[in-house]
Motif scaffolding. Structure first.
Motif, mmCIF file in Angstrom:
data_model
loop_
_atom_site.group_PDB
_atom_site.id
_atom_site.type_symbol
_atom_site.label_atom_id
_atom_site.label_comp_id
_atom_site.label_asym_id
_atom_site.label_seq_id
_atom_site.Cartn_x
_atom_site.Cartn_y
_atom_site.Cartn_z
ATOM 1 N N LEU A 12 0.835 -1.190 0.000
ATOM 2 C CA LEU A 12 0.000 0.000 0.000
ATOM 3 C C LEU A 12 0.877 1.250 0.000
ATOM 4 O O LEU A 12 1.757 1.413 0.842
ATOM 5 N N VAL A 13 0.655 2.139 -0.973
ATOM 6 C CA VAL A 13 1.419 3.375 -1.099
ATOM 7 C C VAL A 13 0.444 4.546 -1.053
ATOM 8 O O VAL A 13 -0.578 4.536 -1.745
ATOM 9 N N ASP A 14 0.751 5.560 -0.240
ATOM 10 C CA ASP A 14 -0.202 6.667 -0.113
ATOM 11 C C ASP A 14 -0.062 7.646 -1.273
ATOM 12 O O ASP A 14 0.868 7.580 -2.081
ATOM 13 N N TRP A 18 2.863 7.935 -4.591
ATOM 14 C CA TRP A 18 2.627 7.408 -5.932
ATOM 15 C C TRP A 18 2.366 8.507 -6.958
ATOM 16 O O TRP A 18 2.472 8.282 -8.163
ATOM 17 N N GLN A 19 2.058 9.722 -6.485
ATOM 18 C CA GLN A 19 1.872 10.818 -7.441
ATOM 19 C C GLN A 19 3.179 11.532 -7.770
ATOM 20 O O GLN A 19 3.359 12.042 -8.860
ATOM 21 N N GLU A 20 4.113 11.539 -6.797
ATOM 22 C CA GLU A 20 5.328 12.308 -6.971
ATOM 23 C C GLU A 20 6.530 11.460 -7.371
ATOM 24 O O GLU A 20 7.517 11.972 -7.874
ATOM 25 N N THR A 21 6.466 10.146 -7.107
ATOM 26 C CA THR A 21 7.605 9.274 -7.386
ATOM 27 C C THR A 21 7.264 8.343 -8.542
ATOM 28 O O THR A 21 6.216 7.703 -8.541
ATOM 29 N N ILE A 22 8.140 8.270 -9.491
ATOM 30 C CA ILE A 22 7.944 7.359 -10.618
ATOM 31 C C ILE A 22 8.642 6.045 -10.284
ATOM 32 O O ILE A 22 9.879 6.001 -10.182
ATOM 33 N N PRO A 23 7.899 4.967 -10.098
ATOM 34 C CA PRO A 23 8.536 3.689 -9.750
ATOM 35 C C PRO A 23 9.219 3.079 -10.960
ATOM 36 O O PRO A 23 8.926 3.447 -12.106
ATOM 37 N N PRO A 24 10.123 2.146 -10.727
ATOM 38 C CA PRO A 24 10.741 1.440 -11.856
ATOM 39 C C PRO A 24 9.677 0.773 -12.725
ATOM 40 O O PRO A 24 8.572 0.460 -12.267
#
Length: 442
Positions: A12-14, A18-24
């Motif tokens: 779970l990511v708040d 998830w809006q500011e960080t681009i995951p791999p």
């Protein structure tokens, strides 16, 4: 970020993260909720809730059903990485050197075959049959194949008992123990031991899932945990259910051919289960208020003590312990005993004192229906027809007797105010397994 923390999991990511960080690119960003008209469906536990009851400000929604695992809402996303099975298999995988009985060996072979074929299967084995050891061969071969496995149970105490046994049996395998009281951080492991609640955190992670004590609370009556168990298994994965007392849902699945079933109707010592004897005591509660115990109960307790056998006496409610204790001290003078219940701060010490032979008997509630073994005891239940005792609980309680090779029989007696379906079902289950057991003895 450590990708292995997301393998086969839904983390779970708040919203800010998830809006500011681009995951791999290997990380899937998944929704947490689905909106269907006036209903909101949680993708973690599967529950649907009326939008009005799940509403947050600004037309956002949360799930009230699984909030004990942390609030999941439309403000969150799940991060997920498909399970890669990145394990290095070190041999020998199985470091257990014990021996199975011929009947255990037969059941173990079926378990192994089912895990290899990734079946959905049920092992219906009587209490005290040695279900844990019967899993070892199948688990070992699955680990050798590079599979990821989980052994789950509804109860924390069962997980705490299973983990060191599995750790000793598979010393070269990475393992992790997960439950709500766990203080150690999560780590990626080939073999996971966890409570069924923890399965809500996994998604298509396990090639095979084993659920022990599948009939126990809260799994047996919780749709969210059933949903979680299905979500935690890979789409081509399998599941093994272990129980001594399958409920109607499992039995219906067997009848529909959705589950293969294997039976082990005899304990490791080869004897039948002690049969449940019923005694009518229609006015026992009224008598208790007047300071009397049923005459037949007192006579039976005295007989066990005179024969040199200790016993467990189960009562429906904690309040009954306080009412019965002084009457037992009056009618059984000179006996050493204690009362035990779930919130008793000295529960573990009292159980250990019983194991050490310091008590002649314990008076308890359903807290001791599972997970405790005392040799050569008798088992009695006063008020077995009261709703607190399910049929599976009664079978488990009866299964406390007859577990020792030195006394594989024992007396089991239930006092009831009236006949009821739950008690009849418990008697039928014991008789059913004994009929199967007799066919193996012939």
């Amino acid at each position: 970020m450590n990708l292995d923390e997301y393998y086969g999991r839904r983390v779970l990511v708040d919203q800010p993260q998830w809006q500011e960080t681009i995951p791999p690119t290997s990380v899937e960003v998944m929704p947490t909720m689905e909106l269907h008209g006036q209903r909101v469906r949680c993708l973690r536990c599967g529950h649907e809730t009326n939008r009005r009851l799940a509403a947050l400000p600004n037309d956002e929604f949360y799930c009230p059903h699984c909030i004990n695992l942390g609030r999941v809402s439309t403000l969150n996303k799940f991060y997920h990485v498909p399970e890669p099975n990145q394990f290095t298999v070190q041999r020998p995988v199985l470091t257990w050197t014990g021996q199975l009985s011929p009947l255990q060996e037969e059941a173990a072979v079926k378990v192994d075959q089912g895990l290899a074929a990734r079946w959905y299967q049920l092992l219906w084995a009587v209490t005290g049959a040695g279900k844990t050891e019967m899993m070892f061969y199948g688990i070992a071969h699955a680990l050798e194949r590079g599979e990821r496995l989980a052994v789950a149970s509804p109860r924390v105490d069962v997980c705490l008992e299973l983990y060191p046994r599995l750790e000793a049996a598979f010393q070269n395998t990475t393992m992790v123990l997960l439950h709500g009281r766990q203080e150690l951080p999560y780590r990626y492991a080939q073999l996971t031991v966890c409570t069924t609640h923890q399965l809500l955190r996994f998604y298509h992670a396990f090639d095979n899932l084993i659920i022990d004590e599948v009939d126990a609370f809260p799994f047996a009556a919780n749709d969210a945990l059933l949903y979680a168990s299905q979500q935690a298994i890979k789409e081509d994965g399998g599941c093994l259910y272990l129980t001594a007392t399958p409920g109607p849902v499992l039995l219906r699945r067997v009848k529909r051919g959705e589950l293969t079933v294997s039976y082990l109707p005899l304990r490791y010592h080869g004897h039948l289960l002690p049969r449940i004897n019923l005694q009518l005591a229609p006015g026992w509660r009224r008598g208790l208020r007047r300071g009397h115990l049923p005459t037949s109960l007192v006579a039976r307790l005295r007989r066990s003590l005179a024969d040199g056998y200790r016993f467990l006496l189960f009562l429906p409610h904690v309040a009954d312990l306080a009412a019965v204790e002084p009457l037992l001290r009056e009618t059984l003078p000179g006996c050493s005993f204690a009362t035990v219940h779930a919130t008793d701060r000295h529960r573990l010490a009292k159980v250990q004192a019983m194991r050490d032979g310091k008590y002649d008997f314990l008076v308890t509630t359903t807290i001791m229906e599972r997970g405790v073994t005392f040799p050569e005891i008798d088992v009695f239940v006063l008020g077995a027809d009261e709703p607190i005792f399910s049929s599976s609980a009664l079978v488990q309680i009866a299964g406390r007797a007859g577990r020792a090779v030195s006394r594989p029989t024992g007396t089991v007696c239930f006092w009831i105010a009236t006949q009821c379906r739950r008690v009849r079902s418990a008697v039928r289950q014991v008789d059913f397994m004994n009929r199967k057991g007799r066919s193996l003895q012939q």
